[in-house]
Design a protein around this motif. Structure first.
Motif, PDB file in Angstrom:
ATOM      1  N   ARG A 120      -4.311  -6.898 -39.970  1.00 32.21           N
ATOM      2  CA  ARG A 120      -4.554  -8.301 -40.307  1.00 32.21           C
ATOM      3  C   ARG A 120      -5.477  -8.393 -41.515  1.00 32.21           C
TER       4      ARG A 120
ATOM      5  N   ARG B  49      -4.136 -12.428 -31.468  1.00 30.84           N
ATOM      6  CA  ARG B  49      -5.200 -11.760 -32.223  1.00 30.84           C
ATOM      7  C   ARG B  49      -5.754 -10.567 -31.464  1.00 30.84           C
ATOM      8  N   PRO B  68      -1.538  -9.217 -34.204  1.00 35.58           N
ATOM      9  CA  PRO B  68      -2.213  -9.820 -35.364  1.00 35.58           C
ATOM     10  C   PRO B  68      -1.280 -10.003 -36.564  1.00 35.58           C
TER      11      PRO B  68
END
Lengths: 137, 426
Positions: A120, B49, B68
């Motif tokens: 991410r 997440r 994610p």
């Protein structure tokens, strides 16, 4: 001449989980059956010759909204290399900002072409005094 | 824009997880321009997440992503398309004014209490985990007992290892994934215990999370007692008979310092209930028509708040639809009321939506009560489909084409899952 033997696997390529049967003579694969799609046959052959797995974990990151950055392997590694890969990742740390897909470590555990990459984006966040519990009065 | 909240919107989405993000995008696709996502966490993305493992997106993106990564694709789209996201914010209530506008009360950390006016609302609050109280495990009340998702949050977002020696109750996917995750982090997982005679998780997770790491899976076995004063020290586990009754004579103790519970999820509908929205007792979520509209006009629902999904890809699909219908509603487009009730029949625990119309294709989601292999999925006397297998853990989805309903004049359509030799269409 070696006798025919069979191995049973459950395909992990997708959530269906086809029960696979692989028939072999020694190292020679004779046939694979039970798969709904091509990936099943490929999985059984791979599993018989060189079982590989991937995994995700986290590394510490500073300056981001959370203290951990999720990372993954860019490709599967041989199953027995997982502990070594995990040990190598445990030594890593990151500092925000980090971009999705950023490579943190190349050729993890000596496996050529398999990198540890960020899962991410983590922007750098400013810690304002009111957010910082240590400065609370 | 992240952090911006105006006074007036076309659509307000409650929750910024995978459902909320897709619903916001769906609303924009339908032609509205002002969409707000209200999120209680510091950032959007929801549970994805902390789901750092791979396995997401195989249907929607045709590739395997981690949680994610899947979330970031949607967050990026939401930001690129100028949807507002209000973090650290809660929706505390909803009212309708005399001109038919919906007034959403938003409580946020920075802005205090605010009222936002909109035309449609999408409920996308997700679900929460069942806790020890839900299964009434006897014993002491020490520290060290976590729901699997809480342990996942502590480990993956905050970086705390919950313990060194764990027992996992329940073989749902979160429990299996956590067994592997804890093992990788150096925690010894003594075993996964499952009340049912089969695993509630996907088979691939049993293989790659338990078998690969030599973690035993004990089926038809449950935790019957918790020991320890300050911190959990051991659990007593016992095999159960067909009725689920534990056999104390064959019980044994497993020393541990951590117990993870992966025993099911409950849609989080406190807000829906406070608004008087009609709920389905089986799904625990709102009753919805074929536009995913709830019993409260202008309020739609999607994702795990509607019913618990096993794949996020299906949440995305459902939420895009809910968002589009919410956007249509905001643009004052009204569809005729659904004329057909969709009802669960043999071996069907539930099916959604609750009603259908004959004018367009419908995606129907359903869940089986028990494992059946192979079986026939029968939709009234309109359609029969042979399925290789059905299990309660895997949602079944089906598209019903309008042609099929063209000459269907009844007001009730029943879905059955029948054994293969259980007779055909009359």
């Amino acid at each position: 001449m070696t006798a025919r033997q069979e191995q049973h696997y459950v395909c992990i390529s997708c959530p269906i989980g086809c029960p696979l049967r692989l028939v072999h003579e020694g190292d020679q694969i004779i046939e694979v059956e039970g798969q709904e799609c091509n990936r099943g046959a490929k999985y059984a052959r791979q599993e018989f010759t060189d079982p590989r797995r991937t995994f995700s974990t986290t590394v510490p990151i500073t300056g981001a909204v959370y203290g951990r950055l999720p990372v993954k392997l860019s490709a599967p590694v041989p199953r027995q290399a997982i502990p070594a890969a995990m040990a190598a990742i445990r030594l890593l740390s990151a500092e925000a900002p980090v971009r999705l897909g950023q490579v943190l470590l190349r050729d993890v555990a000596g496996v050529a072409g398999v990198d540890v990459v960020a899962c991410r984006t983590m922007d750098r966040v400013m810690i304002t005094p009111s957010d910082d519990p240590s400065s609370a009065t | 824009m992240f952090g911006r909240m105006n006074r007036r919107y076309d659509v307000v989405v409650v929750g910024g997880g995978p459902a909320g993000l897709a619903a916001a995008l769906g609303a924009l696709d339908s032609g509205v321009s002002r969409v707000l996502v209200v999120e209680r966490e510091p950032e959007a993305g929801g549970i994805l997440r902390q789901c750092i493992h791979a396995g997401f997106g195989l249907h929607h993106f045709r590739e395997e992503l981690t949680g994610p990564e899947y979330a970031e694709r949607f967050v990026t789209q939401v930001m690129d398309r100028d949807i507002d996201v209000a973090p650290h914010s809660y929706v505390t209530g909803l009212a309708v004014d005399s001109s038919g506008h919906r007034l959403v009360r938003v409580l946020s950390e920075r802005g205090g209490l605010a009222t936002v006016e909109c035309r449609s609302v999408v409920l996308a609050m997700g679900c929460r985990e069942r806790t020890r109280g839900a299964v009434r495990i006897p014993g002491t009340r020490p520290a060290g007992i976590f729901t699997a998702g809480l342990a996942q949050k502590l480990l993956n977002l905050d970086g705390y290892l919950p313990g060194r020696r764990a027992v996992i109750l329940g073989s749902g996917d979160i429990g299996l994934i956590m067994a592997r995750r804890l093992t990788l982090e150096g925690c010894k997982v003594e075993g996964v215990f499952e009340l049912m005679p089969y695993s509630n998780g996907l088979t691939r997770n049993v293989v790659q999370c338990l078998d690969d790491y030599g973690i035993p899976l004990h089926l038809s076995t449950t935790v019957t007692r918790i020991h320890g004063r300050d911190r959990i020290e051991a659990v007593t586990v016992a095999p159960v008979d067909e009725t689920g009754r534990p056999d104390a004579a064959r019980a044994w103790d497993v020393p541990c310092d951590t117990l993870l519970l992966s025993i099911g999820l409950i849609p989080e509908n406190e807000l829906s209930e406070s608004l008087g929205i009609a709920l389905d007792v089986v799904t625990g979520g709102p009753k919805v028509d074929s536009t995913l509209a709830t019993s409260l006009p202008g309020v739609f629902a999607c994702g795990n708040v509607l019913h618990v999904h096993d794949l996020v890809d299906f949440v995305t699909e459902e939420a895009l639809r809910a968002g589009r219908f919410a956007g249509e509603h905001a643009r004052q487009i009204r569809r005729p009321r659904d004329a057909i009730a969709l009802v669960p029949g043999a071996n069907v625990r539930y099916c959604l939506p609750h009603t259908l119309s004959a004018d367009r294709p419908h995606t129907v989601y359903m869940r089986a009560k028990t494992r059946m292999s192979p079986c026939i999925l029968r939709v009234g006397n309109l359609l029969e489909r042979r399925l290789r297998f059905v299990v309660p853990a895997e949602m079944i989805h089906l598209t019903i084409q309008p042609e099929l309903l063209e000459r269907f004049y009844e007001d009730r359509l029943q879905i059955d899952l029948l054994p293969v030799d259980g007779g055909g269409v009359p």
